[in-house]
Design a protein around this motif. Structure first.
Motif, short mmCIF file in Angstrom:
data_model
loop_
_atom_site.label_atom_id
_atom_site.label_comp_id
_atom_site.label_asym_id
_atom_site.label_seq_id
_atom_site.Cartn_x
_atom_site.Cartn_y
_atom_site.Cartn_z
N ALA A 46 0.80 -1.21 0.00
CA ALA A 46 0.00 0.00 0.00
C ALA A 46 0.84 1.27 0.00
O ALA A 46 0.31 2.37 -0.18
CB ALA A 46 -0.94 0.01 1.21
N HIS A 47 2.16 1.14 0.18
CA HIS A 47 3.04 2.31 0.14
C HIS A 47 3.44 2.69 -1.28
O HIS A 47 4.12 3.70 -1.49
CB HIS A 47 4.30 2.05 0.97
N GLY A 48 3.01 1.90 -2.25
CA GLY A 48 3.29 2.20 -3.65
C GLY A 48 4.78 2.20 -3.95
O GLY A 48 5.50 1.27 -3.56
N SER A 49 5.26 3.25 -4.59
CA SER A 49 6.67 3.33 -4.98
C SER A 49 7.52 4.07 -3.95
O SER A 49 8.67 4.41 -4.24
CB SER A 49 6.80 4.01 -6.35
N MET A 50 6.97 4.29 -2.77
CA MET A 50 7.74 4.98 -1.73
C MET A 50 8.69 3.98 -1.06
O MET A 50 8.49 3.56 0.09
CB MET A 50 6.80 5.64 -0.71
N ASP A 51 9.72 3.61 -1.79
CA ASP A 51 10.64 2.58 -1.32
C ASP A 51 11.36 2.98 -0.04
O ASP A 51 11.81 2.14 0.73
CB ASP A 51 11.66 2.25 -2.41
N LEU A 219 -0.21 10.31 -5.77
CA LEU A 219 -0.08 10.28 -7.22
C LEU A 219 0.52 11.57 -7.78
O LEU A 219 1.29 11.53 -8.75
CB LEU A 219 -1.44 10.03 -7.86
N THR A 220 0.20 12.71 -7.19
CA THR A 220 0.68 13.98 -7.72
C THR A 220 1.98 14.45 -7.08
O THR A 220 2.62 15.37 -7.61
CB THR A 220 -0.38 15.09 -7.52
N ILE A 221 2.38 13.83 -5.97
CA ILE A 221 3.59 14.29 -5.27
C ILE A 221 4.68 13.21 -5.25
O ILE A 221 5.80 13.43 -5.73
CB ILE A 221 3.26 14.73 -3.82
N GLU A 222 4.38 12.05 -4.72
CA GLU A 222 5.40 11.02 -4.53
C GLU A 222 5.65 10.18 -5.78
O GLU A 222 6.77 9.74 -6.03
CB GLU A 222 5.00 10.10 -3.36
N HIS A 223 4.60 9.93 -6.54
CA HIS A 223 4.70 9.04 -7.70
C HIS A 223 5.43 9.73 -8.85
O HIS A 223 5.03 10.82 -9.27
CB HIS A 223 3.30 8.61 -8.14
N LYS A 224 6.47 9.10 -9.37
CA LYS A 224 7.31 9.73 -10.38
C LYS A 224 6.93 9.38 -11.81
O LYS A 224 7.24 10.12 -12.73
CB LYS A 224 8.77 9.35 -10.14
N GLY A 225 6.29 8.26 -12.02
CA GLY A 225 5.99 7.83 -13.38
C GLY A 225 4.66 8.37 -13.89
O GLY A 225 4.08 9.29 -13.31
N PRO A 226 4.16 7.80 -14.98
CA PRO A 226 2.85 8.21 -15.49
C PRO A 226 1.76 7.93 -14.45
O PRO A 226 1.78 6.89 -13.78
CB PRO A 226 2.66 7.34 -16.74
N ARG A 302 7.36 16.74 -12.87
CA ARG A 302 6.17 16.22 -12.21
C ARG A 302 5.07 17.28 -12.13
O ARG A 302 3.89 16.97 -12.27
CB ARG A 302 6.51 15.70 -10.81
N MET A 303 5.47 18.52 -11.90
CA MET A 303 4.46 19.59 -11.84
C MET A 303 3.78 19.76 -13.20
O MET A 303 2.54 19.89 -13.29
CB MET A 303 5.09 20.90 -11.39
N VAL A 304 4.56 19.75 -14.28
CA VAL A 304 3.96 19.90 -15.61
C VAL A 304 3.12 18.68 -15.95
O VAL A 304 2.04 18.81 -16.55
CB VAL A 304 5.06 20.15 -16.66
N ARG A 305 3.57 17.49 -15.56
CA ARG A 305 2.74 16.28 -15.74
C ARG A 305 1.38 16.47 -15.09
O ARG A 305 0.33 16.19 -15.67
CB ARG A 305 3.45 15.07 -15.14
N ASN A 306 1.38 16.94 -13.84
CA ASN A 306 0.13 17.14 -13.12
C ASN A 306 -0.75 18.19 -13.79
O ASN A 306 -1.97 18.03 -13.89
CB ASN A 306 0.43 17.56 -11.68
N ALA A 307 -0.12 19.27 -14.24
CA ALA A 307 -0.87 20.34 -14.90
C ALA A 307 -1.49 19.84 -16.21
O ALA A 307 -2.58 20.28 -16.59
CB ALA A 307 0.04 21.54 -15.17
N LEU A 308 -0.82 18.92 -16.86
CA LEU A 308 -1.36 18.35 -18.10
C LEU A 308 -2.59 17.49 -17.82
O LEU A 308 -3.55 17.51 -18.61
CB LEU A 308 -0.28 17.51 -18.81
N ILE A 309 -2.60 16.75 -16.73
CA ILE A 309 -3.79 15.97 -16.38
C ILE A 309 -4.95 16.92 -16.12
O ILE A 309 -6.08 16.70 -16.60
CB ILE A 309 -3.52 15.10 -15.13
N ALA A 310 -4.68 18.00 -15.38
CA ALA A 310 -5.73 18.99 -15.11
C ALA A 310 -6.18 19.66 -16.41
O ALA A 310 -7.38 19.93 -16.59
CB ALA A 310 -5.21 20.03 -14.12
N ALA A 311 -5.24 19.93 -17.30
CA ALA A 311 -5.60 20.54 -18.58
C ALA A 311 -6.50 19.62 -19.40
O ALA A 311 -7.49 20.07 -20.00
CB ALA A 311 -4.33 20.88 -19.37
#
Length: 359
Positions: A46-51, A219-226, A302-311
């Protein structure tokens, strides 16, 4: 090392003078069950990719595992209670929503300054050795804060206070002093499940349990991939974190925005940033806009990735040109998010003046 009489009361008075709205004391070994829950949570994935959670799980399991000489834990809380509902911008298609905690100065720096000042006072008054912690070290502040009587971990897993709602930044001081512990906080969630129902991505498989892999903050902060496509629509216009489960809590009616530390008051440029401006950011521009903010640690991509989802979720035809440019971005995750957003915007063909009317 045993503390002198009335030290605890004077410690709390000094903490209040320094701006902390909550201060409590627990034994350093007060939360053995927290370590067991942590191991179970990691075992579930449940911690996802937070290794880093798994890498230092043994130290994180208990303060005494991190520092065997620790005898007491002092837990401090700084308020960041917002003056307005964080969900107010939900229907603003061209705006990116940033979690309340990240709209002001970096809380790591602000809380640590306060902890250092209190630590200097404590050493001068009573001696002893100590260590300071603000979120980045393997210390589980929330269960310790409950043990110290500051509040309790609610069904959304965050700390709740009858006086301050769930708008508290936490810091911890471990010390070799033997301080008198406070009574642990009691759970006052009752039958309420408002936070569970508020989650856009159903990230709570059960009360008091969070699956980070479904959490928008993760998803918007810790997760680095798509970002997985199954969650993109639910993200809406959130570009950094999510306050929905926190904002839904009825205990927030007792939180006083006037008690919030001034350093956490939102900067104008972070309260309601335009998606078009975020999509145009390069590395230098990102660093300039988010200097002094906790957001700076996720970086431009990551910020631009997030902004693209919102866009993509906005339906704004005016965003098609800047999104199109990013389809060929050097970062493959950004480029993929841009292609997704472009497909969605092209399909919707919504006029700018109509956007947001049926969000």
């Amino acid at each position: 090392m045993f503390a002198q009489p009335d030290l605890e009361a004077r410690l709390k008075a000094e903490a209040r003078r320094l701006g902390f709205v909550a201060c409590g004391i627990a034994r350093a070994d007060a939360v053995p069950e927290a370590g067991r829950r942590l191991h179970d949570w990691i075992a579930e994935g449940a911690h996802g990719s937070m290794d880093w959670m798994a890498a230092r799980a043994e130290q994180r399991a208990a303060p005494t595992a991190l520092w065997p000489e620790a005898r007491s834990a002092i837990l401090l809380g700084l308020s960041y209670a917002p003056a307005t509902d964080p969900r107010a911008l939900e229907g603003e298609a061209g705006i990116g929503r940033i979690s309340v905690y990240a709209q002001g100065q970096d809380y790591h720096d602000v809380v640590k300054r306060g902890l250092k000042a209190l630590a200097r006072w404590l050493v001068a008054e009573a001696g002893g050795d100590l260590k300071l912690f603000v979120d980045t070290a393997p210390v589980m502040e929330k269960p310790l804060a409950q043990a110290a009587g500051i509040g309790w971990q609610g069904k959304h897993t965050n700390l709740l206070s009858r006086d301050h709602g769930n708008w508290l930044f936490l810091g911890a001081i471990l010390t070799t002093l033997d301080l008198a512990p406070d009574r642990p906080g009691e759970d006052h969630c009752g039958s309420c499940d408002a936070c569970q129902r508020a989650c856009p991505t159903e990230a709570f498989p059960a009360p008091y349990r969070l699956d980070a892999r479904r959490c928008i903050s993760y998803l918007t902060i810790e997760h680095k991939g798509p970002i997985p496509e199954e969650f993109r629509d639910a993200i809406g216009n959130r570009i950094y974190g999510c306050d929905d489960c926190l904002a839904a809590c009825p205990w927030n009616k007792f939180a006083d925005a006037a008690e919030a530390n001034l350093a956490f008051h939102g900067r104008a440029e972070l309260a309601a940033p335009e998606l078009a401006d975020l999509l145009a950011l390069d590395d230098a521009g990102f660093r300039q806009v988010f200097a002094g903010s906790p957001i700076k640690r996720i970086g431009r991509d990551r910020m631009v990735r997030n902004a693209l989802i919102a866009a993509g979720n906005s339906g704004l035809a005016a965003l098609i040109p800047p999104v199109t440019v990013l389809v060929s971005d050097a970062d493959t995750v950004v480029a993929e998010a841009a292609a997704w957003a472009l497909d969605k915007l092209s399909a919707s063909r919504r006029k700018p003046e109509d956007a947001g009317t049926d969000q």
